[in-house]
Motif scaffolding. Sequence first.
Motif, PDB file in Angstrom:
ATOM      1  N   ILE A   1       0.832  -1.197   0.000  1.00  0.00           N
ATOM      2  CA  ILE A   1       0.000   0.000   0.000  1.00  0.00           C
ATOM      3  C   ILE A   1       0.871   1.254   0.000  1.00  0.00           C
ATOM      4  O   ILE A   1       0.588   2.232  -0.713  1.00  0.00           O
ATOM      5  N   LEU A   2       1.942   1.244   0.778  1.00  0.00           N
ATOM      6  CA  LEU A   2       2.873   2.374   0.787  1.00  0.00           C
ATOM      7  C   LEU A   2       3.414   2.636  -0.611  1.00  0.00           C
ATOM      8  O   LEU A   2       3.488   3.799  -1.054  1.00  0.00           O
ATOM      9  N   ALA A   3       3.794   1.591  -1.328  1.00  0.00           N
ATOM     10  CA  ALA A   3       4.321   1.753  -2.685  1.00  0.00           C
ATOM     11  C   ALA A   3       3.275   2.348  -3.620  1.00  0.00           C
ATOM     12  O   ALA A   3       3.601   3.172  -4.487  1.00  0.00           O
ATOM     13  N   LEU A   4       2.016   1.961  -3.459  1.00  0.00           N
ATOM     14  CA  LEU A   4       0.953   2.554  -4.273  1.00  0.00           C
ATOM     15  C   LEU A   4       0.835   4.051  -4.005  1.00  0.00           C
ATOM     16  O   LEU A   4       0.684   4.853  -4.936  1.00  0.00           O
ATOM     17  N   LEU A   5       0.890   4.440  -2.742  1.00  0.00           N
ATOM     18  CA  LEU A   5       0.790   5.853  -2.400  1.00  0.00           C
ATOM     19  C   LEU A   5       1.959   6.646  -2.979  1.00  0.00           C
ATOM     20  O   LEU A   5       1.781   7.747  -3.517  1.00  0.00           O
ATOM     21  N   LEU A   6       3.153   6.085  -2.878  1.00  0.00           N
ATOM     22  CA  LEU A   6       4.330   6.768  -3.417  1.00  0.00           C
ATOM     23  C   LEU A   6       4.272   6.870  -4.935  1.00  0.00           C
ATOM     24  O   LEU A   6       4.670   7.888  -5.519  1.00  0.00           O
ATOM     25  N   THR A   7       3.760   5.847  -5.575  1.00  0.00           N
ATOM     26  CA  THR A   7       3.600   5.886  -7.029  1.00  0.00           C
ATOM     27  C   THR A   7       2.662   7.014  -7.444  1.00  0.00           C
ATOM     28  O   THR A   7       2.927   7.740  -8.417  1.00  0.00           O
ATOM     29  N   ARG A   8       1.584   7.183  -6.685  1.00  0.00           N
ATOM     30  CA  ARG A   8       0.637   8.269  -6.992  1.00  0.00           C
ATOM     31  C   ARG A   8       1.289   9.634  -6.763  1.00  0.00           C
ATOM     32  O   ARG A   8       1.058  10.574  -7.534  1.00  0.00           O
ATOM     33  N   LEU A   9       2.100   9.752  -5.737  1.00  0.00           N
ATOM     34  CA  LEU A   9       2.773  11.031  -5.483  1.00  0.00           C
ATOM     35  C   LEU A   9       3.735  11.394  -6.610  1.00  0.00           C
ATOM     36  O   LEU A   9       3.880  12.570  -6.959  1.00  0.00           O
ATOM     37  N   THR A  10       4.401  10.414  -7.182  1.00  0.00           N
ATOM     38  CA  THR A  10       5.357  10.697  -8.253  1.00  0.00           C
ATOM     39  C   THR A  10       4.675  11.003  -9.583  1.00  0.00           C
ATOM     40  O   THR A  10       5.342  11.417 -10.537  1.00  0.00           O
ATOM     41  N   ALA A  11       3.362  10.828  -9.637  1.00  0.00           N
ATOM     42  CA  ALA A  11       2.641  11.115 -10.890  1.00  0.00           C
ATOM     43  C   ALA A  11       2.572  12.604 -11.183  1.00  0.00           C
ATOM     44  O   ALA A  11       2.316  13.004 -12.320  1.00  0.00           O
ATOM     45  N   LYS A  12       2.790  13.441 -10.166  1.00  0.00           N
ATOM     46  CA  LYS A  12       2.816  14.888 -10.361  1.00  0.00           C
ATOM     47  C   LYS A  12       4.250  15.385 -10.231  1.00  0.00           C
ATOM     48  O   LYS A  12       5.060  14.811  -9.498  1.00  0.00           O
ATOM     49  N   THR A  13       4.561  16.463 -10.929  1.00  0.00           N
ATOM     50  CA  THR A  13       5.949  16.925 -10.983  1.00  0.00           C
ATOM     51  C   THR A  13       6.408  17.647  -9.719  1.00  0.00           C
ATOM     52  O   THR A  13       7.602  17.664  -9.425  1.00  0.00           O
ATOM     53  N   ALA A  14       5.487  18.237  -8.971  1.00  0.00           N
ATOM     54  CA  ALA A  14       5.875  18.999  -7.788  1.00  0.00           C
ATOM     55  C   ALA A  14       6.531  18.083  -6.758  1.00  0.00           C
ATOM     56  O   ALA A  14       6.112  16.940  -6.572  1.00  0.00           O
ATOM     57  N   PRO A  15       7.570  18.564  -6.062  1.00  0.00           N
ATOM     58  CA  PRO A  15       8.251  17.730  -5.075  1.00  0.00           C
ATOM     59  C   PRO A  15       7.355  17.406  -3.881  1.00  0.00           C
ATOM     60  O   PRO A  15       6.393  18.112  -3.592  1.00  0.00           O
ATOM     61  N   PHE A  16       7.705  16.337  -3.180  1.00  0.00           N
ATOM     62  CA  PHE A  16       6.941  15.927  -2.006  1.00  0.00           C
ATOM     63  C   PHE A  16       7.901  15.503  -0.899  1.00  0.00           C
ATOM     64  O   PHE A  16       9.092  15.243  -1.137  1.00  0.00           O
ATOM     65  N   ALA A  17       7.371  15.431   0.315  1.00  0.00           N
ATOM     66  CA  ALA A  17       8.128  14.968   1.479  1.00  0.00           C
ATOM     67  C   ALA A  17       7.404  13.789   2.107  1.00  0.00           C
ATOM     68  O   ALA A  17       6.175  13.711   2.085  1.00  0.00           O
ATOM     69  N   VAL A  18       8.183  12.870   2.683  1.00  0.00           N
ATOM     70  CA  VAL A  18       7.640  11.736   3.415  1.00  0.00           C
ATOM     71  C   VAL A  18       8.213  11.772   4.826  1.00  0.00           C
ATOM     72  O   VAL A  18       9.429  11.890   5.007  1.00  0.00           O
ATOM     73  N   LEU A  19       7.342  11.683   5.818  1.00  0.00           N
ATOM     74  CA  LEU A  19       7.746  11.559   7.210  1.00  0.00           C
ATOM     75  C   LEU A  19       7.401  10.148   7.682  1.00  0.00           C
ATOM     76  O   LEU A  19       6.245   9.736   7.631  1.00  0.00           O
ATOM     77  N   ASP A  20       8.417   9.420   8.129  1.00  0.00           N
ATOM     78  CA  ASP A  20       8.254   8.058   8.652  1.00  0.00           C
ATOM     79  C   ASP A  20       8.546   8.135  10.145  1.00  0.00           C
ATOM     80  O   ASP A  20       9.686   8.360  10.560  1.00  0.00           O
ATOM     81  N   THR A  21       7.517   7.934  10.978  1.00  0.00           N
ATOM     82  CA  THR A  21       7.644   8.242  12.403  1.00  0.00           C
ATOM     83  C   THR A  21       8.282   7.126  13.234  1.00  0.00           C
ATOM     84  O   THR A  21       8.769   7.377  14.335  1.00  0.00           O
ATOM     85  N   HIS A  22       8.248   5.909  12.763  1.00  0.00           N
ATOM     86  CA  HIS A  22       8.820   4.771  13.499  1.00  0.00           C
ATOM     87  C   HIS A  22       9.636   3.954  12.496  1.00  0.00           C
ATOM     88  O   HIS A  22       9.229   2.894  12.033  1.00  0.00           O
ATOM     89  N   ALA A  23      10.802   4.461  12.152  1.00  0.00           N
ATOM     90  CA  ALA A  23      11.477   4.044  10.925  1.00  0.00           C
ATOM     91  C   ALA A  23      12.219   2.719  11.003  1.00  0.00           C
ATOM     92  O   ALA A  23      12.427   2.063   9.991  1.00  0.00           O
ATOM     93  N   GLY A  24      12.689   2.295  12.177  1.00  0.00           N
ATOM     94  CA  GLY A  24      13.461   1.061  12.258  1.00  0.00           C
ATOM     95  C   GLY A  24      14.888   1.249  11.757  1.00  0.00           C
ATOM     96  O   GLY A  24      15.452   2.336  11.846  1.00  0.00           O
TER      97      GLY A  24
END
Length: 294
Positions: free
Chosen positions: A20-43
């Motif tokens: 599901i995370l990969a699907l969300l990231l794929t959708r974010l890359t569909a637009k040219t504007a930059p994005f940020a990801v915050l991972d709160t419990h990263a391991g």
Amino acid sequence: MNYRHAFHAGNPADVMKHAILALLLTRLTAKTAPFAVLDTHAGIGRYDLGADEAVRTGEAALGIQRLLQAAEAGRLPPAAAEALAPYLNAVRTSGGEPLGPIKGPITSYPGSPCLTRAFLRDDDRLILAELHPEDAQTLKGVFRGDRQVAVHHMDGWTALKAHLPPKEKRGLVLIDPPFEAADDFDRLVAGLALAHSRWPTGIYALWYPIKDRAVGWRLHQRLEDSGIPKILAAELTWNDDGRVDRLNGSGMILVNPPWQLDETLGQMLPALHEALGFTQGIAHVEWVAGERIP
């Protein structure tokens, strides 16, 4: 802070969450504007599937290895294969595995930091928070010299205050606590409410374990009562007997999910359930608040 994900990397819960995370990231890359990801419990970023912890539990064999076998044997329906492709490709490439017609089992598994990094473009950013001191140091080593990734040794709930909203105005927050403490479900709801109040247009993905079904139902009700206008829930379960002393499934709460993600998940999750060989449980997608599946 006793939980160590090395024992569970690549298990069915990871597979569902990261697909599901990969699907969300794929959708974010569909637009040219930059994005940020915050991972709160990263391991720690990446996990050795040949290490003693992973071998001792054998959970990856029941999760990612089994899914890869199904994909490479052509046993996934076309729509599900398309939806899972970004995840499976990222699993291989982030670990340096070859992409060929016959790939075989993998030897390492990317946690959410390395998986996310595989999707970043030159102007995108990844912000990682990890409270465990040794894990935070390991994570810093993984991304040392990477100008697009910032690793912070800090509590994930505090990170929601410190790093939202991001300057990019677009992006994703992954909240994936270990659920060691009795109040983690309370903190999940409170953390989401706080984060959403600071950044109402962000996409949020919150993972939760499914043991006692009543706990999950209460979570959904509390989220519905929160006033957040657009919440989708996705669940994958593999036990039906109601025992609460083991993990019976995996759930994801998705706030502001991309358009038609509910339809994609409605095709992907049942295929994932079958590919992982489950004979009990179900794949289920429902709107907790906002849009409804016809």
